[in-house]
Motif scaffolding. Structure first.
Motif, PDB file in Angstrom:
ATOM      1  N   THR A   1       4.056  31.232  54.596  1.00  0.00           N
ATOM      2  CA  THR A   1       3.974  29.756  54.082  1.00  0.00           C
ATOM      3  C   THR A   1       4.143  28.679  54.857  1.00  0.00           C
ATOM      4  O   THR A   1       2.804  27.894  54.880  1.00  0.00           O
ATOM      5  N   THR A   2       4.709  28.684  56.143  1.00  0.00           N
ATOM      6  CA  THR A   2       5.067  27.634  56.908  1.00  0.00           C
ATOM      7  C   THR A   2       3.670  27.566  57.741  1.00  0.00           C
ATOM      8  O   THR A   2       3.157  26.653  58.164  1.00  0.00           O
ATOM      9  N   SER A   3       3.263  28.826  58.073  1.00  0.00           N
ATOM     10  CA  SER A   3       1.901  28.976  58.859  1.00  0.00           C
ATOM     11  C   SER A   3       0.768  28.355  58.222  1.00  0.00           C
ATOM     12  O   SER A   3      -0.033  27.944  58.583  1.00  0.00           O
ATOM     13  N   CYS A   4       0.705  28.739  56.910  1.00  0.00           N
ATOM     14  CA  CYS A   4      -0.576  28.383  55.962  1.00  0.00           C
ATOM     15  C   CYS A   4      -0.668  27.033  55.871  1.00  0.00           C
ATOM     16  O   CYS A   4      -1.554  26.406  56.094  1.00  0.00           O
ATOM     17  N   ILE A   5       0.605  26.336  55.456  1.00  0.00           N
ATOM     18  CA  ILE A   5       0.535  24.776  55.415  1.00  0.00           C
ATOM     19  C   ILE A   5       0.277  24.196  56.551  1.00  0.00           C
ATOM     20  O   ILE A   5      -0.493  23.095  56.380  1.00  0.00           O
ATOM     21  N   SER A   6       1.009  24.556  57.769  1.00  0.00           N
ATOM     22  CA  SER A   6       0.784  23.769  58.989  1.00  0.00           C
ATOM     23  C   SER A   6      -0.585  23.935  59.775  1.00  0.00           C
ATOM     24  O   SER A   6      -0.989  23.025  60.096  1.00  0.00           O
TER      25      SER A   6
ATOM     26  N   SER B   1      12.696  22.087  63.435  1.00  0.00           N
ATOM     27  CA  SER B   1      12.112  20.970  62.412  1.00  0.00           C
ATOM     28  C   SER B   1      10.992  21.658  61.475  1.00  0.00           C
ATOM     29  O   SER B   1      10.682  21.165  60.242  1.00  0.00           O
ATOM     30  N   LEU B   2      10.658  22.722  61.788  1.00  0.00           N
ATOM     31  CA  LEU B   2       9.856  23.476  60.804  1.00  0.00           C
ATOM     32  C   LEU B   2      10.396  23.899  59.445  1.00  0.00           C
ATOM     33  O   LEU B   2       9.865  23.817  58.455  1.00  0.00           O
ATOM     34  N   ALA B   3      11.929  24.264  59.532  1.00  0.00           N
ATOM     35  CA  ALA B   3      12.747  24.578  58.577  1.00  0.00           C
ATOM     36  C   ALA B   3      13.073  23.121  57.757  1.00  0.00           C
ATOM     37  O   ALA B   3      13.145  23.389  56.560  1.00  0.00           O
ATOM     38  N   GLU B   4      12.976  22.147  58.477  1.00  0.00           N
ATOM     39  CA  GLU B   4      13.202  20.657  57.841  1.00  0.00           C
ATOM     40  C   GLU B   4      12.264  20.181  57.042  1.00  0.00           C
ATOM     41  O   GLU B   4      12.329  19.587  56.026  1.00  0.00           O
ATOM     42  N   ALA B   5      10.930  20.452  57.516  1.00  0.00           N
ATOM     43  CA  ALA B   5      10.014  19.707  56.903  1.00  0.00           C
ATOM     44  C   ALA B   5       9.529  20.047  55.694  1.00  0.00           C
ATOM     45  O   ALA B   5       9.461  18.992  54.748  1.00  0.00           O
ATOM     46  N   PRO B   6       9.845  21.136  55.083  1.00  0.00           N
ATOM     47  CA  PRO B   6       9.327  21.319  53.428  1.00  0.00           C
ATOM     48  C   PRO B   6      10.141  20.481  52.659  1.00  0.00           C
ATOM     49  O   PRO B   6       9.356  19.978  51.603  1.00  0.00           O
TER      50      PRO B   6
ATOM     51  N   ILE C   1      -5.207  31.060  52.115  1.00  0.00           N
ATOM     52  CA  ILE C   1      -4.363  31.560  50.867  1.00  0.00           C
ATOM     53  C   ILE C   1      -2.900  31.958  51.289  1.00  0.00           C
ATOM     54  O   ILE C   1      -2.831  32.691  52.308  1.00  0.00           O
ATOM     55  N   ASP C   2      -1.841  31.467  50.771  1.00  0.00           N
ATOM     56  CA  ASP C   2      -0.625  31.857  51.109  1.00  0.00           C
ATOM     57  C   ASP C   2      -0.298  33.214  50.089  1.00  0.00           C
ATOM     58  O   ASP C   2      -0.518  32.774  48.808  1.00  0.00           O
ATOM     59  N   CYS C   3       0.176  34.215  50.706  1.00  0.00           N
ATOM     60  CA  CYS C   3       0.667  35.254  49.643  1.00  0.00           C
ATOM     61  C   CYS C   3       2.003  35.454  49.420  1.00  0.00           C
ATOM     62  O   CYS C   3       2.916  35.015  50.419  1.00  0.00           O
ATOM     63  N   SER C   4       2.364  36.217  48.438  1.00  0.00           N
ATOM     64  CA  SER C   4       3.967  36.411  48.204  1.00  0.00           C
ATOM     65  C   SER C   4       4.067  37.903  49.075  1.00  0.00           C
ATOM     66  O   SER C   4       3.104  38.459  49.809  1.00  0.00           O
ATOM     67  N   PRO C   5       5.454  38.183  49.539  1.00  0.00           N
ATOM     68  CA  PRO C   5       5.756  39.258  50.255  1.00  0.00           C
ATOM     69  C   PRO C   5       5.505  40.616  49.499  1.00  0.00           C
ATOM     70  O   PRO C   5       6.335  41.187  49.065  1.00  0.00           O
ATOM     71  N   SER C   6       4.213  41.029  49.388  1.00  0.00           N
ATOM     72  CA  SER C   6       4.296  42.198  48.477  1.00  0.00           C
ATOM     73  C   SER C   6       2.484  42.594  48.952  1.00  0.00           C
ATOM     74  O   SER C   6       1.675  41.730  49.556  1.00  0.00           O
ATOM     75  N   LEU C   7       2.353  43.881  48.420  1.00  0.00           N
ATOM     76  CA  LEU C   7       0.759  44.290  48.782  1.00  0.00           C
ATOM     77  C   LEU C   7       0.403  44.513  47.309  1.00  0.00           C
ATOM     78  O   LEU C   7      -0.625  45.545  47.138  1.00  0.00           O
ATOM     79  N   GLY C   8       0.720  43.855  46.182  1.00  0.00           N
ATOM     80  CA  GLY C   8       0.363  43.960  44.867  1.00  0.00           C
ATOM     81  C   GLY C   8      -1.170  43.563  44.701  1.00  0.00           C
ATOM     82  O   GLY C   8      -1.750  43.218  45.618  1.00  0.00           O
TER      83      GLY C   8
ATOM     84  N   ALA D   1       4.669  27.201  49.088  1.00  0.00           N
ATOM     85  CA  ALA D   1       3.470  26.347  49.728  1.00  0.00           C
ATOM     86  C   ALA D   1       3.360  25.091  48.695  1.00  0.00           C
ATOM     87  O   ALA D   1       2.974  23.976  49.145  1.00  0.00           O
ATOM     88  N   SER D   2       3.402  25.132  47.379  1.00  0.00           N
ATOM     89  CA  SER D   2       2.992  23.987  46.506  1.00  0.00           C
ATOM     90  C   SER D   2       4.027  22.992  46.799  1.00  0.00           C
ATOM     91  O   SER D   2       4.134  21.838  46.891  1.00  0.00           O
ATOM     92  N   ALA D   3       5.474  23.492  46.626  1.00  0.00           N
ATOM     93  CA  ALA D   3       6.570  22.584  46.857  1.00  0.00           C
ATOM     94  C   ALA D   3       6.518  21.884  48.015  1.00  0.00           C
ATOM     95  O   ALA D   3       6.952  20.690  48.228  1.00  0.00           O
ATOM     96  N   SER D   4       6.351  22.614  49.228  1.00  0.00           N
ATOM     97  CA  SER D   4       6.191  21.936  50.540  1.00  0.00           C
ATOM     98  C   SER D   4       5.141  21.038  50.670  1.00  0.00           C
ATOM     99  O   SER D   4       5.218  20.054  51.695  1.00  0.00           O
ATOM    100  N   LEU D   5       4.104  21.071  49.734  1.00  0.00           N
ATOM    101  CA  LEU D   5       3.117  19.822  49.869  1.00  0.00           C
ATOM    102  C   LEU D   5       3.316  19.067  48.529  1.00  0.00           C
ATOM    103  O   LEU D   5       2.783  18.123  48.239  1.00  0.00           O
ATOM    104  N   GLY D   6       4.721  19.215  47.994  1.00  0.00           N
ATOM    105  CA  GLY D   6       5.160  18.068  47.219  1.00  0.00           C
ATOM    106  C   GLY D   6       4.564  18.084  45.918  1.00  0.00           C
ATOM    107  O   GLY D   6       4.748  17.339  44.904  1.00  0.00           O
ATOM    108  N   VAL D   7       4.332  19.305  45.545  1.00  0.00           N
ATOM    109  CA  VAL D   7       3.690  19.507  43.877  1.00  0.00           C
ATOM    110  C   VAL D   7       4.509  20.473  43.420  1.00  0.00           C
ATOM    111  O   VAL D   7       4.649  21.729  43.855  1.00  0.00           O
ATOM    112  N   LEU D   8       5.161  20.193  42.142  1.00  0.00           N
ATOM    113  CA  LEU D   8       5.954  21.193  41.517  1.00  0.00           C
ATOM    114  C   LEU D   8       5.577  21.807  40.424  1.00  0.00           C
ATOM    115  O   LEU D   8       5.099  23.011  40.333  1.00  0.00           O
TER     116      LEU D   8
END
Ligand SMILES: Nc1ncnc2c1ncn2[C@@H]1O[C@H](COP(=O)(O)OP(=O)(O)OP(=O)(O)O)[C@@H](O)[C@H]1O
Ligand SMILES: Nc1ncnc2c1ncn2[C@@H]1O[C@H](COP(=O)(O)OP(=O)(O)OP(=O)(O)O)[C@@H](O)[C@H]1O
Ligand SMILES: [Mg+2]
Ligand SMILES: [Mg+2]
Lengths: 249, 249
Positions: A17-22, A212-217, A118-125, A45-52
Motif C-alpha cells: 500500500t505504501t509503495s502504491c500510493i507513494s 515518516s512513511l508510517a506517519e503520513a497515512p 493497483i493495490d492488492c490484499s495479502p493474498s493470491l485469491g 490505500a483509500s484511507a491513506s488518500l483520505g477517502v473512507l
C-alpha cells in the motif's frame, strides 16, 4: 491506453500500500494522470488518500452494480476506492465465467488517465488474479527478512500461469526491497540472497526504513506533502524515476 | 481438554506468526505440552519450526483426507503444519454444511496437549472463522501505526458474530502491541490510542523492536534458543507469563 501496474505480495505488511500510493503521488507530481485502484478489503490505500466510504467502489463496479466513476483526490491523482464488501468477492464470483477478466473489463472504458496502479490484499485469491489479468506488469515489494522472501517463488509461479493462460503481456516489472536498514546484517544478507535470485529484476532503488512513511497515512497526505525532505520522499521519487525508465523501454 | 488460542489480525505483517511460535516455545519450556496449528497457506509458522512439506497437514486433515497426526518438533512442542493447498479451502468448502466447525471437529480427539495455538493468515475468511469457532480466546497482535490499527474494529465485529452464532465461549484474550520502539513518537501516540480504546484488554507486556526475532526463523530455532538474552526472548517470556495468568483466572 493507460499502463497498468499491480503491487502484489501475499506476504503481509511488506509495503504494498505504501509503495502504491507513494509511486502514484510521485507520478502525479510529474504531471502524469494516475488512478489508484484499491482492491484490498482493508481499504488502506483509500484511507491513506483520505477517502473512507464511497458508493462507487471497486466492489460495486466489479459486481456490475454501477458504472465506473473515479474520485479526483488531488491534481492528476484519482482513486477507485475499496470497500469492506470486497471480502465476499472470491466466494460470490467463483462460478462466474471468465471471472478473472472482470477488472480488465471494468477498467477498459477509462480514457482520462495515463497510469493505473493497483493495490492488492495479502493474498493470491481471485481479486489478485483479476489484478494480474488486467496488468501490463507487477511489482513485488519485499522486506529484507526470511519470512518475506519465503513466499516469492509461489507468487512468480502464479503470475507465470496468469501470463500463459490469461494475460500474455504480463511481466514482472521488478522486486522492490523496502524498509531497508544497511546497518542490520540480516538486511544485507537477505538483500544479497534476493539479488542473487532476481538479478536485474531487483530495482536499483531501495526504500530505506523511514518513520515518516508510517506517519503520513494518518495525515491523509502523500509522503511528498507530509515530509518532502525525508528519506521516504527521496527514495520513492528515485523509484518512480526508475519505474518510468523501465516503462519507456 | 486443551485450551485453544488463535493469533488473528487481517492486517498483514503484524507479528501473528512470530507471536504464535514464540509463545508456544515459551510455554513448552515451562513444561506445558503445546500444539502449534498453522492455518496460513504461507506456511511461515511451519517453516520457522523447521518443517517444510508434510503429508498430514491442516488442509488434508480439514478435508478429511487423513486422520489428525501431529509432529513432535522439540520437547513438549508439537506442530500441525500448513500446506499451500490451504489457499483453495475457502472456495472448496464454502457449501459444506457447518463448514466453520471443521477445525473444532478435527482437534476434538487430541488428548496429549495442554494448549493449542493457531496461527492465521492475514484474512477474515473461512479458515480464520474456523480458528475463531474452535478457540477459547484470540489474541490480536498490532503494530504501533495507523494502518495496523485501522482494521481492528472489523476484527472485533467478526469475532463478536462468531461468539453469538457459533462459539459462545469465545473471548478476546488481549491486544498485543508489537515491534514497539519507545523513542518513536508515532509509536507512543498510537499506543495511547489503542490503550484508550481497549483498556485492560491491552497486554501490559509490549514486544519491543528486536532484530533477533527477524533472524531466528531462518535458524529453525525459537527465540529462546537463538538469542536467549535478547529483548525478544525477555518480552515473549513476560507475555507468556501474562497469558498464563489470564488463562488461570
Ligand atoms: N520504508 C518504511 N519505513 C518504515 N515504515 C514503513 C515503511 N514503509 C511502510 N511502512 C509502514 O509499514 C507498515 C506496513 O506497510 P503497508 O501497510 O504499506 O504494507 P502492505 O504490504 O500494504 O500490508 P498488507 O499486507 O496488510 O496490505 C505500514 O504501517 C507502513 O506505515
Ligand atoms: N519484535 C520484532 N522486532 C523486529 N522484527 C520483528 C519482530 N517481530 C516480528 N518481526 C519480523 O517482522 C516480520 C513480520 O512478522 P510476522 O511474519 O510474524 O507477521 P504476520 O502477522 O505473521 O505476517 P502475515 O500477515 O504475512 O502472516 C517478520 O519478518 C518477523 O521476522
Ligand atoms: Mg496493504
Ligand atoms: Mg504470519
Amino acid at each position: 491506453k493507460a499502463k497498468i501496474i499491480s503491487f502484489i505480495n501475499q506476504k503481509g505488511g511488506v509495503t504494498k500500500t505504501t509503495s502504491c500510493i507513494s509511486v502514484a503521488s510521485a507520478m502525479a507530481r510529474k504531471g502524469l494522470k494516475v488512478l489508484v485502484c484499491d482492491l484490498d478489503q482493508q481499504c488502506n490505500a483509500s484511507a491513506s488518500l483520505g477517502v473512507l466510504e464511497a458508493e462507487i467502489n471497486a466492489y460495486s463496479v466489479l459486481k456490475g452494480q454501477c458504472d465506473l466513476d473515479i474520485i479526483n483526490v488531488t491534481d492528476n491523482l484519482y482513486l477507485l476506492p475499496a470497500s469492506n464488501d470486497l471480502a465476499a468477492f472470491d466466494l460470490e464470483m467463483s462460478s462466474e465465467p471468465g471471472t478473472e477478466f472482470l477488472l480488465k473489463e471494468a477498467l477498459q472504458p477509462l480514457k482520462q488517465v495515463d497510469v493505473i496502479l493497483i493495490d492488492c490484499s495479502p493474498s493470491l485469491g481471485l481479486l489478485t488474479l483479476n489484478a494480474l489479468t488486467a496488468s501490463d506488469s507487477y511489482i513485488c515489494p519485499v522486506l529484507p527478512n526470511h519470512l518475506s522472501v519465503a513466499g516469492m517463488s509461489k507468487l512468480v509461479e502464479i503470475a507465470d500461469k496468469v501470463q500463459r493462460r490469461l494475460n500474455p503481456r504480463l511481466s514482472l516489472l521488478g522486486v522492490l526491497l523496502s524498509q531497508f536498514n544497511s546497518r542490520k546484517i540480516l538486511h544485507q544478507d537477505t538483500a544479497s540472497v534476493i539479488k542473487a535470485h532476481f538479478g536485474d529484476k531487483l530495482f536499483r532503488t531501495v526504500i530505506r526504513e523511514n518513520i515518516s512513511l508510517a506517519e503520513a497515512p494518518s495525515s491523509g497526505k502523500s509522503i511528498f506533502d507530509y515530509a518532502p525532505q525525508s528519506n521516504g520522499a527521496i527514495d520513492y521519487m528515485n523509484l518512480t524515476n526508475e519505474i518510468l525508465e523501465k516503462l519507456l523501454q
